[in-house]
Each structure stands twice: as C-alpha cells, then as structure tokens.
Design an enzyme around this catalytic site. Structure first.
Site, PDB file in Angstrom:
ATOM      1  N   GLU A  33       0.979  -1.130  -0.140  1.00 24.41           N
ATOM      2  CA  GLU A  33       0.411   0.094   0.354  1.00 24.41           C
ATOM      3  C   GLU A  33       0.564   1.047  -0.154  1.00 24.41           C
ATOM      4  O   GLU A  33      -0.014   2.405   0.034  1.00 24.41           O
ATOM      5  CB  GLU A  33      -0.954  -0.056   1.172  1.00 24.41           C
ATOM      6  CG  GLU A  33      -0.264  -0.476   2.566  1.00 24.41           C
ATOM      7  CD  GLU A  33       0.292   0.957   3.318  1.00 24.41           C
ATOM      8  OE1 GLU A  33      -0.408   1.855   2.921  1.00 24.41           O
ATOM      9  OE2 GLU A  33       1.309   0.820   3.767  1.00 24.41           O
ATOM     10  N   HIS A  82      -2.838  -2.943   4.233  1.00 25.08           N
ATOM     11  CA  HIS A  82      -2.075  -2.658   5.509  1.00 25.08           C
ATOM     12  C   HIS A  82      -1.428  -3.667   5.883  1.00 25.08           C
ATOM     13  O   HIS A  82      -0.194  -3.722   6.629  1.00 25.08           O
ATOM     14  CB  HIS A  82      -2.606  -1.281   5.916  1.00 25.08           C
ATOM     15  CG  HIS A  82      -2.747  -0.315   6.202  1.00 25.08           C
ATOM     16  ND1 HIS A  82      -4.057   0.478   5.347  1.00 25.08           N
ATOM     17  CD2 HIS A  82      -1.806   0.797   6.905  1.00 25.08           C
ATOM     18  CE1 HIS A  82      -3.425   2.275   5.485  1.00 25.08           C
ATOM     19  NE2 HIS A  82      -2.471   1.566   6.752  1.00 25.08           N
TER      20      HIS A  82
END
Length: 360
Positions: free
Chosen positions: A20, A327
């Site tokens: 990410e 995440h």
C-alpha cells in the site's frame, strides 16, 4: 534480540513503495530498527500517497525513534522520500515530549497515535518506566484515534505484556490539532506473550461517542440518534453519547465500540463540510455491522496493528480478522525483512482471514 555493534552492520534497504506504500512501512521499520539495532535505509517513502514523502507525523515519529536510541539520521525533513536510520544503542526509557505541530511548520497537525505506534514497543521491551507526552492531532482520519487506542488496541496489548496507561488530556481534531495524550509505559525484559484471538464470544454491548468541536450542539445529537436508530434496526441496542467540545479548530466524528466476550472492535467516521451528520453516523455503523456479521474477533485495523507485537512474542500467535487489509499484508512484509519469523495470512484481500505468526 538486539544486534551487537550495529554501526558495523550492513544497512537493511526497505522499499517504501511496496504494497500500500504508506506510512505504516516507515513506522514498523523504525520500531524494529530500534528494537533490533539493525541500521536501515528506506527509499520511496509513502510513494503510494497523493503527497509522498515524510509528512509532519512521520517526521515526528522518525525523530522520536531516533531520540530513544540516539540514532544517526539522514533525510529527516518534510517531504523527504529517503531516510537513513542508524541506531546508536539500545532504547532508553525516560520522559519524552513530542509535538507534531513543531514539524508541521504551520500546516496541518498530524496524528499523535501514529507517533505512539512507533515508540510504544521499543520502550515496552526495555526495563524501566517511560512517560510520553504527545501533542498534535488526537482524532485524525486514516489514523487510530485516541479512543480506539484506549479501548481496543492497548487492552489487547496488555494481555501480551505491554503494560500502559493512557490519558487523553485534550482533544485535537484534524487539521488544527492542539490535542494531547499522556502515556505511561511499564517496560519489561524478554519476549511478549503470544496471543490466541480466534473466537470473540457473544456481544456484550455497543457504545460510543458522537463528538464535535466548535460546532452546533444539534450535530452530535443527530449523529448519535442516527447511530442508535440504524443499529436498532439491525437488532443491536447501542448507547451513543452526544458530546460538544471547545478547542483550537472545528471537527466532528463518531466513535463506536462493539464489546464481545473476548475482544472489542472499534469503528470511526469523521464529518466534513457538506456531509450531513446522519451520513457520518451511517458510515461508522456500516463498518460495525459488517464486522459483526463476519463473526471474527479482530477488526481490520486491529489485525495490522498486532503484526509487530506478534512477531516479538514467543511461540505461536493467531488472530482472526473480519477483513484482510492491504495494510496487514504490507506490515507482514516489513517484519519478515527484519526477523526470522513465520508470518502467514490465510484469506483473500478484503475478506475475513487469519494471521498466524510463529517464532522459528
């Protein structure tokens, strides 16, 4: 776990654009560098963000991590996309004060919760007591708000041996900030306890706060009422308190908690200009209801925050989450760079899954 003579160690290179490509890579890498003594270099910091490079909360986290281990730094300035970090010694417990607005240079105040994420485990895993005073944004989008840390993350970490006390001294909404948290960390020697969080048990209660700062009283009342009504339609009775605050700048948000027998999950939504109060409440309720339907104990935000303490624990840990996030995947990738741990994530991105960590 520490590496002796870290000055002579070859620096570990981390690609900050991986996964990410956000600030979590930086925070996890900083914490592990302090804990292990491993020098590192991060390139392409926050390359996946609209404004890449170090923002105020990231720069504050860098300087905080450096302060606790007397690290040498290169690239520690706003907007920098490259950072060299060489620990000068083991983390040192003590009293530390950091203000994110010092790094903001008149801009928006960053999140103090992200600074705490960086400092917490290095200071928790060294003998001696530490006291942190962190100033800036306590309630900021894309970061764990202070109520989430207090009621979700820190109680679970306490089960693993991370003993803390946190006080929210002043609320500070983004962008003005002006908030303050005070954290007492009781240090320890040795690894953390493993965690087994695969069953959540029955729902005990749902509660929360709808809060505004420097805005009319009807706004938190509308948020609270809509949250109670929407959850009641789903068969869940909730206690949501409207609250009006005064501080440096305007802000609005709702903070909901679902307490189960073995776990607590938290859900947050913030207001913005032009967005009705009812829509803010609905956003948080939708996340809560999706988590409730999943049957998992850990919400997606808790799962990615547990990766680091799980790799620092002895034995095997398992956590079931309502959603495998990017995440989580990215954080797992970072810790594998530093430590010889088996870190396995069972489940597809965006779906429920299980995080398994085993010390080799």
């Amino acid at each position: 776990m520490r590496i002796a003579n870290c000055e002579s160690q070859t620096a570990l290179t981390i690609d900050g654009s991986h996964g990410e490509g956000g600030g979590q890579i930086l925070r996890t890498a900083l914490a592990l560098s302090v804990i292990t003594g491993q020098p590192m270099r991060i390139d392409h910091i926050r390359a996946g963000r609209r404004k890449p490079g170090l923002r105020p909360q990231h720069l504050t986290a860098v300087r905080a991590a450096a302060a606790v281990c007397e690290a040498r730094l290169e690239g520690d300035e706003l907007g920098s996309q490259t950072l060299a970090f060489v620990p000068g010694g083991p983390p040192c417990p003590g009293k530390y004060t950091f203000d994110v607005t010092d790094a903001a240079r008149g801009g928006s105040a960053g999140a103090v919760g992200l600074v705490l994420q960086t400092m917490l485990l290095p200071l928790a895993l060294v003998e001696g007591e530490s006291h942190l005073t962190l100033r800036g944004g306590t309630h900021v989008p894309w970061a764990p708000p202070s109520p989430y840390l207090e009621h979700v993350a820190l109680p679970l970490l306490a089960q693993m041996g991370v003993l803390t006390q946190m006080e929210l001294a002043r609320w500070g909404f983004y962008p003005a900030g002006g908030g303050e948290i005070r954290v007492r960390i009781v240090g320890r020697e040795g690894p953390l306890h493993p965690v087994l969080l695969t069953e959540r048990g029955g729902l005990q209660r749902v509660w929360g706060t709808a809060a505004v700062m420097n805005l009319p009283a009807h706004i938190p009342q509308r948020m609270a009422a809509r949250a109670r009504n929407m959850l009641a339609e789903a068969g869940i009775q909730a206690q949501v308190e409207p609250r009006r605050l005064h501080g440096p700048g305007p802000g609005a948000g709702i903070f909901l908690f679902a307490e189960y027998t073995h776990a607590t999950a938290g859900f947050t939504a913030y207001g913005r200009k032009g967005l009705p109060a009812e829509r803010v409440a609905e956003a948080a309720c939708e996340e809560l209801l999706a988590h409730h339907r999943s049957g998992a104990p850990a919400d997606s935000h808790l799962a990615d925050q547990l990766v680091l303490p799980m790799v620092l624990a002895e034995g095997e840990s398992q956590v079931s989450t309502s959603q495998v996030s990017q995440h989580l995947l990215t954080n797992a990738w970072v810790v594998r760079k530093f430590l010889a741990r088996e870190v396995r994530i069972e489940g597809e991105l965006g779906a429920p899954g299980i995080l398994v960590v085993r010390a080799r």
